[in-house]
Scaffold this active site. Structure first.
Site, PDB file in Angstrom:
ATOM      1  N   CYS A 116      42.371  94.137 -22.078  1.00 12.82           N
ATOM      2  CA  CYS A 116      42.127  93.490 -23.437  1.00 12.82           C
ATOM      3  C   CYS A 116      42.077  94.603 -24.578  1.00 12.82           C
ATOM      4  O   CYS A 116      43.175  95.016 -25.139  1.00 12.82           O
ATOM      5  CB  CYS A 116      41.183  92.416 -23.310  1.00 12.82           C
ATOM      6  SG  CYS A 116      40.989  91.405 -24.763  1.00 12.82           S
TER       7      CYS A 116
ATOM      8  N   ARG B  46      42.903  81.593 -30.728  1.00 10.02           N
ATOM      9  CA  ARG B  46      42.415  82.486 -29.692  1.00 10.02           C
ATOM     10  C   ARG B  46      42.738  81.840 -28.050  1.00 10.02           C
ATOM     11  O   ARG B  46      42.832  80.575 -27.964  1.00 10.02           O
ATOM     12  CB  ARG B  46      40.794  82.421 -29.541  1.00 10.02           C
ATOM     13  CG  ARG B  46      40.109  83.559 -30.278  1.00 10.02           C
ATOM     14  CD  ARG B  46      38.504  83.682 -29.873  1.00 10.02           C
ATOM     15  NE  ARG B  46      38.654  84.725 -29.145  1.00 10.02           N
ATOM     16  CZ  ARG B  46      38.804  86.012 -29.510  1.00 10.02           C
ATOM     17  NH1 ARG B  46      39.080  86.273 -30.785  1.00 10.02           N
ATOM     18  NH2 ARG B  46      38.542  86.884 -28.569  1.00 10.02           N
TER      19      ARG B  46
ATOM     20  N   HIS C 298      40.108  89.606 -17.785  1.00 12.47           N
ATOM     21  CA  HIS C 298      38.735  89.818 -17.477  1.00 12.47           C
ATOM     22  C   HIS C 298      38.230  89.327 -16.095  1.00 12.47           C
ATOM     23  O   HIS C 298      39.070  88.466 -15.696  1.00 12.47           O
ATOM     24  CB  HIS C 298      37.744  89.432 -18.665  1.00 12.47           C
ATOM     25  CG  HIS C 298      38.173  89.929 -19.920  1.00 12.47           C
ATOM     26  ND1 HIS C 298      37.829  91.274 -20.339  1.00 12.47           N
ATOM     27  CD2 HIS C 298      38.776  89.387 -20.986  1.00 12.47           C
ATOM     28  CE1 HIS C 298      37.921  91.195 -21.551  1.00 12.47           C
ATOM     29  NE2 HIS C 298      38.617  90.368 -21.990  1.00 12.47           N
TER      30      HIS C 298
END
Ligand code: GLN
Length: 244
Positions: A99, A133, A195
């Site tokens: 990320c 997002r 993640h």
């Protein structure tokens, strides 16, 4: 003559500043999987202002973080560290970047507010904050297996011709929600939005990184298989409904 016990040298980049959504779990998975096989592990936490020893580490890990942390880290990388990392990857070191760390391994990241943050250009990628997002579970298909994880980023990342996509998006947005690419790969450097942490749930990929990283100084190493029952159960578990 018995072989000397191999040591995996890990450079843990900005582990204090860039550690979000459990990214440190990748370090734990790498080191535990080595210890179970009697491979020694050295972990150097390299933070802002700390020196980075040229050509020393076999594997670098660089996790995610918010824009605020990325600003401080980008400034630090613009010095010697960026050059040392570029040379290391060119010379065969392994790297896993997630990320925010993935974005800074590219040419730049342009946040919503404020100036563009320069990256170190190991990946031929550019990233810019987008209107939405991307939050949710994600699956990438690689030629040799599947990666499952969790993404939470606003940036859209686009690949140039100098690197390839790490995998094809099966679930989630991947690099930009548009072109089906997920993450990036250049030599033994890997970038991804996943993640989770990524490696505990994808043990085959953790082992691939260990093998590639050890090969740099120790030549081909065969890893003893591990049972991985819990890891594979976590990998297969259907994505839970997200609650906010
Ligand atoms: N700047 C990033 C974003 O795209 C970083 C997020 C992260 O590392 N989780 O939102």
């Amino acid at each position: 003559m018995p072989h000397a016990r191999p040591t995996l040298r890990i450079g843990y980049l900005y582990g204090v500043e860039m550690n979000i959504y459990g990214d440190r779990g990748n370090i734990i998975a790498l080191s535990q999987r080595c210890r179970w096989r009697d491979i020694a592990v050295e972990i150097d936490l390299v933070g802002i202002g700390d020196p980075l020893r040229p050509a020393y580490h076999d594997l670098y890990f660089f996790g995610g973080g918010q824009d605020k942390e990325q600003i401080a880290v980008a400034a630090d990388l613009a010095g010697d560290k960026g050059k040392i990392l570029r040379e290391a990857v060119e010379e065969g070191a392994t790297a896993l970047t997630i990320c925010g760390g993935y974005q800074l391994f590219g040419h730049h990241y342009r946040p919503h507010n404020g100036p563009e943050l320069p990256g170190i250009g190991i990946f031929d990628i550019t990233s810019e904050a987008g209107p939405d997002r991307f939050i949710g579970n994600s699956v990438l298909e690689l030629p040799d297996g599947e990666l499952v994880g969790f993404e939470n980023h606003s940036a859209l990342t686009f690949l140039g011709p100098g690197c390839e996509s790490l995998g094809r998006v099966v679930i989630g947005a991947g690099n930009n929600g548009r072109d089906g690419s997920g993450g990036a790969k250049y030599k033994h450097a890997y970038g991804s939005y996943l993640h989770g942490s990524l490696l505990p749930k994808n043990p085959w990929f953790a082992d691939r990184l260990i093998v590639e990283a050890l090969a740099r100084r120790h030549g081909p190493v065969e890893l003893a298989p591990l049972p991985d029952n819990l890891e594979l159960a976590a990998h297969r578990r259907p994505p839970a409904q997200l609650t906010h």
